[in-house]
Design a protein around this motif. Structure first.
Motif, short mmCIF file in Angstrom:
data_model
loop_
_atom_site.label_atom_id
_atom_site.label_comp_id
_atom_site.label_asym_id
_atom_site.label_seq_id
_atom_site.Cartn_x
_atom_site.Cartn_y
_atom_site.Cartn_z
N ARG A 1 77.15 73.41 -63.05
CA ARG A 1 76.88 74.03 -61.59
C ARG A 1 75.40 74.57 -61.50
O ARG A 1 74.95 74.50 -60.38
N ALA A 2 74.99 74.89 -62.60
CA ALA A 2 73.53 75.29 -62.50
C ALA A 2 72.45 74.19 -62.10
O ALA A 2 71.35 74.59 -61.45
N LEU A 3 72.89 73.07 -62.29
CA LEU A 3 72.13 72.06 -62.08
C LEU A 3 72.27 71.50 -60.45
O LEU A 3 71.42 70.73 -60.20
N GLY A 4 73.28 72.14 -59.81
CA GLY A 4 73.63 71.70 -58.75
C GLY A 4 74.84 70.91 -58.37
O GLY A 4 75.20 70.66 -57.23
N TRP A 5 75.55 70.59 -59.33
CA TRP A 5 76.84 69.69 -58.90
C TRP A 5 77.95 70.76 -58.61
O TRP A 5 77.96 71.86 -59.19
N ALA A 6 78.77 70.17 -57.85
CA ALA A 6 80.00 71.18 -57.34
C ALA A 6 81.29 70.16 -57.34
O ALA A 6 81.08 69.18 -56.76
N PRO A 7 82.24 70.57 -57.66
CA PRO A 7 83.47 69.58 -57.77
C PRO A 7 84.02 69.54 -56.39
O PRO A 7 84.11 70.48 -55.58
N LEU A 8 84.33 68.40 -55.95
CA LEU A 8 85.18 68.08 -54.47
C LEU A 8 86.41 68.98 -54.56
O LEU A 8 87.05 69.44 -53.69
N TYR A 9 87.19 69.00 -55.72
CA TYR A 9 88.40 69.79 -56.09
C TYR A 9 88.07 70.77 -56.89
O TYR A 9 88.49 70.53 -58.44
N PRO A 10 87.92 71.88 -56.34
CA PRO A 10 87.61 72.94 -57.28
C PRO A 10 88.65 73.45 -58.14
O PRO A 10 88.46 74.30 -59.33
N SER A 11 90.04 73.30 -57.88
CA SER A 11 91.17 73.68 -58.75
C SER A 11 92.18 72.66 -58.60
O SER A 11 92.20 71.80 -57.91
N TYR A 12 93.02 72.92 -59.50
CA TYR A 12 94.33 71.73 -59.47
C TYR A 12 95.03 71.70 -58.08
O TYR A 12 95.64 70.97 -58.00
N ARG A 13 95.05 73.06 -57.29
CA ARG A 13 95.59 73.16 -55.91
C ARG A 13 95.15 72.12 -55.00
O ARG A 13 95.89 71.20 -54.52
N GLU A 14 93.77 72.03 -55.01
CA GLU A 14 93.45 70.85 -53.86
C GLU A 14 93.38 69.45 -54.47
O GLU A 14 93.76 68.69 -53.69
N GLY A 15 93.33 69.44 -55.74
CA GLY A 15 93.28 68.28 -56.48
C GLY A 15 94.86 67.45 -56.33
O GLY A 15 94.92 66.42 -55.85
N TYR A 16 95.84 68.31 -56.75
CA TYR A 16 97.22 67.83 -56.51
C TYR A 16 97.79 67.77 -55.10
O TYR A 16 98.73 66.83 -54.94
N ALA A 17 97.37 68.43 -54.45
CA ALA A 17 97.71 68.45 -52.86
C ALA A 17 97.37 67.29 -52.36
O ALA A 17 97.92 66.58 -51.50
N ALA A 18 96.03 66.82 -52.59
CA ALA A 18 95.56 65.53 -52.22
C ALA A 18 96.44 64.42 -52.73
O ALA A 18 96.82 63.40 -51.88
N ILE A 19 96.72 64.50 -53.99
CA ILE A 19 97.61 63.40 -54.38
C ILE A 19 99.02 63.06 -53.94
O ILE A 19 99.46 62.21 -53.44
N ILE A 20 99.54 64.47 -53.74
CA ILE A 20 100.98 64.64 -53.22
C ILE A 20 100.90 64.08 -51.43
O ILE A 20 101.57 63.27 -51.21
N ALA A 21 99.73 64.36 -51.13
CA ALA A 21 99.68 64.02 -49.35
C ALA A 21 99.48 62.59 -49.52
O ALA A 21 100.19 61.88 -48.75
N GLY A 22 98.71 61.92 -50.26
CA GLY A 22 98.32 60.56 -50.55
C GLY A 22 99.58 59.69 -50.84
O GLY A 22 99.94 58.82 -50.28
N ALA A 23 100.52 60.23 -51.43
CA ALA A 23 101.93 59.53 -52.13
C ALA A 23 102.77 59.48 -50.79
O ALA A 23 103.89 58.80 -50.73
#
Length: 284
Positions: free
Chosen positions: A262-284
């Motif tokens: 993060r100090a280098l400037g990177w940031a995750p698209l899915y900052p936690s399991y909530r956003e990541g799993y919500a996207a998977i469940i919505a896609g399914a």
């Protein structure tokens, strides 16, 4: 300026996602795997076997700006890890030498299994590496191969990767998986797209002359107790029945930090399991 070139050795799930991102950014991308018919569009196929000492017949002849080593073990035992990570990397470094190729940097995709902490400790790149199993021990050995390769090398220690096609925990929860809440068993995750995105970010930073470190942890912003994740998934999946007995699927418990990335400037698209799993469940 000509587009930078990269060879991704082990161009499977994460390597393929990385390849697609780099092709879209205008890179020349070579993907090495046994079955090149499964490479993403725009990737130049290199049919080969990392487990063999024989250099692939269609190994690139010209200069290579970058090498990403992103292998996966064929078998999840000590022999499989030795072949995929230690021996395979040695083979690729040897092939570079045979062809007189000197990439600007080697990115070695490693694992947080190199850390042996089990009591919920905070872990960063400077934390002690004392793995309790063969996987972490052999990953450390492979990391040393990368550091001794004669190339500037950066190790990227990915944590638990999940995403489309990597839905083991989702399937367990659907089957009534239950885990004890005390003591908390902390887990660390990164969405597969974010794992590839971090690798792409590091490569792009290096092309701009950024000063890369020799190690980064690939993890989202929010390590969480497994019981919390399971409870959240139950709610979103509508699960109302689960096992009477709690089970534990792993012994390790630690909280990994992405502070350096993060100090280098990177940031995750899915900052936690909530956003990541919500996207998977919505896609399914």
């Amino acid at each position: 300026m000509p587009s930078p070139s990269v060879l991704i050795a082990g161009c499977g799930d994460i390597g393929g996602r990385l390849a697609s991102q780099l092709v879209a950014a205008g890179w020349t991308v070579y993907g090495l795997r046994r079955d090149i018919s499964r490479l993403p569009a725009g990737v130049k196929g290199v049919a080969g076997d990392l487990f063999s000492v024989q250099r692939p017949a269609d190994w690139p002849a010209g200069p290579l700006d970058y090498l990403v080593y992103s292998a996966a073990a064929s078998t999840h035992d000590e022999a499989g890890y030795q072949a995929a990570y230690v021996d395979g990397l040695r083979h690729v470094v040897g092939w570079l030498g045979e062809c007189g190729q000197q990439p600007e940097r080697l990115l070695f995709v490693s694992s947080s299994s190199v850390y042996g902490q089990q009591d919920g400790e905070s872990v960063d790149e400077a934390s002690a590496t004392a793995p309790t199993g063969f996987s972490g021990r052999l990953m450390l050995e492979a990391e040393q191969v990368a550091l001794n390769s004669g190339l500037p090398a950066t190790r990227v220690r990915l944590t638990g990767i999940y995403g489309p096609g990597r839905e083991a925990l989702l399937n367990q929860v659907r089957q009534g998986y239950r885990v004890a809440s005390e003591p908390p068993l902390y887990g660390n995750r990164i969405h597969a797209d974010d794992a590839a995105g971090l690798l792409a970010f590091l490569l792009e930073a290096d092309t701009r002359g950024g000063a890369l470190g020799d190690c980064y942890i690939g993890v989202d912003d929010a390590p969480a107790p497994l019981a919390e994740v399971v409870a959240w998934l139950r709610g979103h999946l509508g699960i109302t029945e689960w096992a009477d007995e709690a089970s534990v699927r792993r012994a390790g418990s630690k909280r990994c930090s992405n502070r350096l990335a993060r100090a280098l400037g990177w940031a995750p698209l899915y900052p936690s399991y909530r956003e990541g799993y919500a996207a998977i469940i919505a896609g399914a």
